[in-house]
Write a protein that holds these residues in place. Structure first.
Motif, PDB file in Angstrom:
ATOM      1  N   THR A 196      89.908   2.961   9.126  1.00 32.80           N
ATOM      2  CA  THR A 196      90.130   1.943   7.984  1.00 32.80           C
ATOM      3  C   THR A 196      88.801   1.678   7.319  1.00 32.80           C
ATOM      4  O   THR A 196      87.826   2.488   7.579  1.00 32.80           O
ATOM      5  CB  THR A 196      90.392   0.323   8.380  1.00 32.80           C
ATOM      6  N   ALA A 197      88.955   1.166   6.111  1.00 32.85           N
ATOM      7  CA  ALA A 197      87.884   1.048   5.312  1.00 32.85           C
ATOM      8  C   ALA A 197      86.401   0.478   5.954  1.00 32.85           C
ATOM      9  O   ALA A 197      85.554   0.873   5.595  1.00 32.85           O
ATOM     10  CB  ALA A 197      87.988   0.158   4.049  1.00 32.85           C
ATOM     11  N   VAL A 198      86.820  -0.508   7.034  1.00 34.28           N
ATOM     12  CA  VAL A 198      85.720  -1.080   7.556  1.00 34.28           C
ATOM     13  C   VAL A 198      84.899  -0.254   8.590  1.00 34.28           C
ATOM     14  O   VAL A 198      83.628  -0.528   8.720  1.00 34.28           O
ATOM     15  CB  VAL A 198      86.269  -2.082   8.571  1.00 34.28           C
ATOM     16  N   ASP A 199      85.585   0.752   8.763  1.00 36.21           N
ATOM     17  CA  ASP A 199      84.699   1.968   9.430  1.00 36.21           C
ATOM     18  C   ASP A 199      83.950   2.910   8.657  1.00 36.21           C
ATOM     19  O   ASP A 199      83.318   3.813   9.255  1.00 36.21           O
ATOM     20  CB  ASP A 199      85.746   2.920  10.248  1.00 36.21           C
ATOM     21  N   ILE A 200      83.962   2.829   7.517  1.00 35.69           N
ATOM     22  CA  ILE A 200      83.267   3.686   6.498  1.00 35.69           C
ATOM     23  C   ILE A 200      81.630   3.814   6.822  1.00 35.69           C
ATOM     24  O   ILE A 200      81.247   5.049   7.125  1.00 35.69           O
ATOM     25  CB  ILE A 200      83.361   3.400   5.061  1.00 35.69           C
ATOM     26  N   PRO A 201      81.075   2.755   6.903  1.00 37.03           N
ATOM     27  CA  PRO A 201      79.507   2.878   7.246  1.00 37.03           C
ATOM     28  C   PRO A 201      79.163   3.795   8.626  1.00 37.03           C
ATOM     29  O   PRO A 201      78.226   4.489   8.677  1.00 37.03           O
ATOM     30  CB  PRO A 201      79.034   1.612   7.432  1.00 37.03           C
ATOM     31  N   ARG A 202      80.022   3.541   9.823  1.00 38.19           N
ATOM     32  CA  ARG A 202      80.006   4.121  10.809  1.00 38.19           C
ATOM     33  C   ARG A 202      80.340   5.744  10.744  1.00 38.19           C
ATOM     34  O   ARG A 202      79.706   6.460  11.467  1.00 38.19           O
ATOM     35  CB  ARG A 202      80.678   3.437  12.010  1.00 38.19           C
ATOM     36  N   ILE A 203      81.208   5.764  10.050  1.00 40.03           N
ATOM     37  CA  ILE A 203      81.764   7.157   9.931  1.00 40.03           C
ATOM     38  C   ILE A 203      80.735   8.069   9.247  1.00 40.03           C
ATOM     39  O   ILE A 203      80.347   9.193   9.612  1.00 40.03           O
ATOM     40  CB  ILE A 203      83.030   7.308   9.300  1.00 40.03           C
ATOM     41  N   VAL A 204      80.240   7.368   8.307  1.00 39.83           N
ATOM     42  CA  VAL A 204      79.108   8.247   7.315  1.00 39.83           C
ATOM     43  C   VAL A 204      78.012   8.386   8.283  1.00 39.83           C
ATOM     44  O   VAL A 204      77.281   9.322   8.170  1.00 39.83           O
ATOM     45  CB  VAL A 204      78.684   7.273   6.045  1.00 39.83           C
ATOM     46  N   GLU A 205      77.673   7.402   9.113  1.00 38.03           N
ATOM     47  CA  GLU A 205      76.513   7.441  10.112  1.00 38.03           C
ATOM     48  C   GLU A 205      76.716   8.742  10.814  1.00 38.03           C
ATOM     49  O   GLU A 205      75.764   9.656  10.987  1.00 38.03           O
ATOM     50  CB  GLU A 205      76.271   6.356  10.764  1.00 38.03           C
ATOM     51  N   LEU A 206      77.815   8.765  11.465  1.00 39.91           N
ATOM     52  CA  LEU A 206      78.080   9.904  12.315  1.00 39.91           C
ATOM     53  C   LEU A 206      78.113  11.149  11.901  1.00 39.91           C
ATOM     54  O   LEU A 206      77.690  12.082  12.405  1.00 39.91           O
ATOM     55  CB  LEU A 206      79.496   9.449  13.394  1.00 39.91           C
ATOM     56  N   ASN A 207      78.726  11.315  10.619  1.00 38.40           N
ATOM     57  CA  ASN A 207      79.189  12.430   9.679  1.00 38.40           C
ATOM     58  C   ASN A 207      77.937  12.999   9.326  1.00 38.40           C
ATOM     59  O   ASN A 207      77.475  14.111   9.816  1.00 38.40           O
ATOM     60  CB  ASN A 207      79.897  12.049   8.532  1.00 38.40           C
TER      61      ASN A 207
END
Length: 164
Positions: free
Chosen positions: A8-19
């Motif tokens: 979800t959009a809420v995950d974006i900061p964590r996704i970017v961090e992992l990415n």
């Protein structure tokens, strides 16, 4: 216990961090670019343990407007497929089976949708031998190679049949 759910959009900061921690296996991506990628995605999976997003997978279905050179290769083959654009696992939990769990979910989705194969690419240059070995264990075979990003990256284009 690990569970899967859509991103979800809420995950974006964590996704970017992992990415971005997984670079150069995946490209550095801003939060805006990641939001745009999620908008285009045909399917997504978040691997979570409690509240901790430990890995994610973003995929595309045929006929998307996604402009990736690698996606375009597979979209032009005339095969009914699901395309895995990106998978990233938190380095602190690599080797725990999260990648296999995410890929198993993609193959289950492909079976449910009547698809014939699952496609993806892995960097050859810069090299990513661990990913190539993982994909070989998952039944992927090389169907091509190409340079991308203006020749700065070379990838192996991989496909695996969807089995009953």
């Amino acid at each position: 216990m690990l569970s899967l759910r859509p991103l979800t959009a809420v995950d974006i900061p964590r996704i970017v961090e992992l990415n971005d921690a997984a670079h150069p296996a995946v490209p550095i991506t801003s939060e805006r670019e990641m939001a745009d990628l999620l908008e285009l995605a045909g399917f997504t999976f978040a691997a979570v343990a409690g509240d901790d997003l430990q890995g994610f997978l973003i995929g595309m279905t045929p006929g998307s407007t996604y402009s990736s050179e690698n996606y375009r290769f597979f979209d032009g083959r005339g095969v009914d497929y699901l395309y895995i654009d990106r998978i990233v696992i938190d380095p602190t939990v690599r080797g725990a089976g999260i990648g296999r769990t995410l890929y198993t979910a993609v193959f289950e989705l492909a079976r449910e949708q009547g698809r014939t194969e699952v496609d993806c690419e892995v960097n050859i240059e810069p090299p990513n031998p661990e990913s190539l070995a993982f994909h070989a264990r998952m039944g992927f075979e090389r169907v091509g190679e190409q340079e991308t990003k203006g020749g700065s990256v070379e990838v192996a284009l991989l496909a695996a049949p969807v089995r009953d």
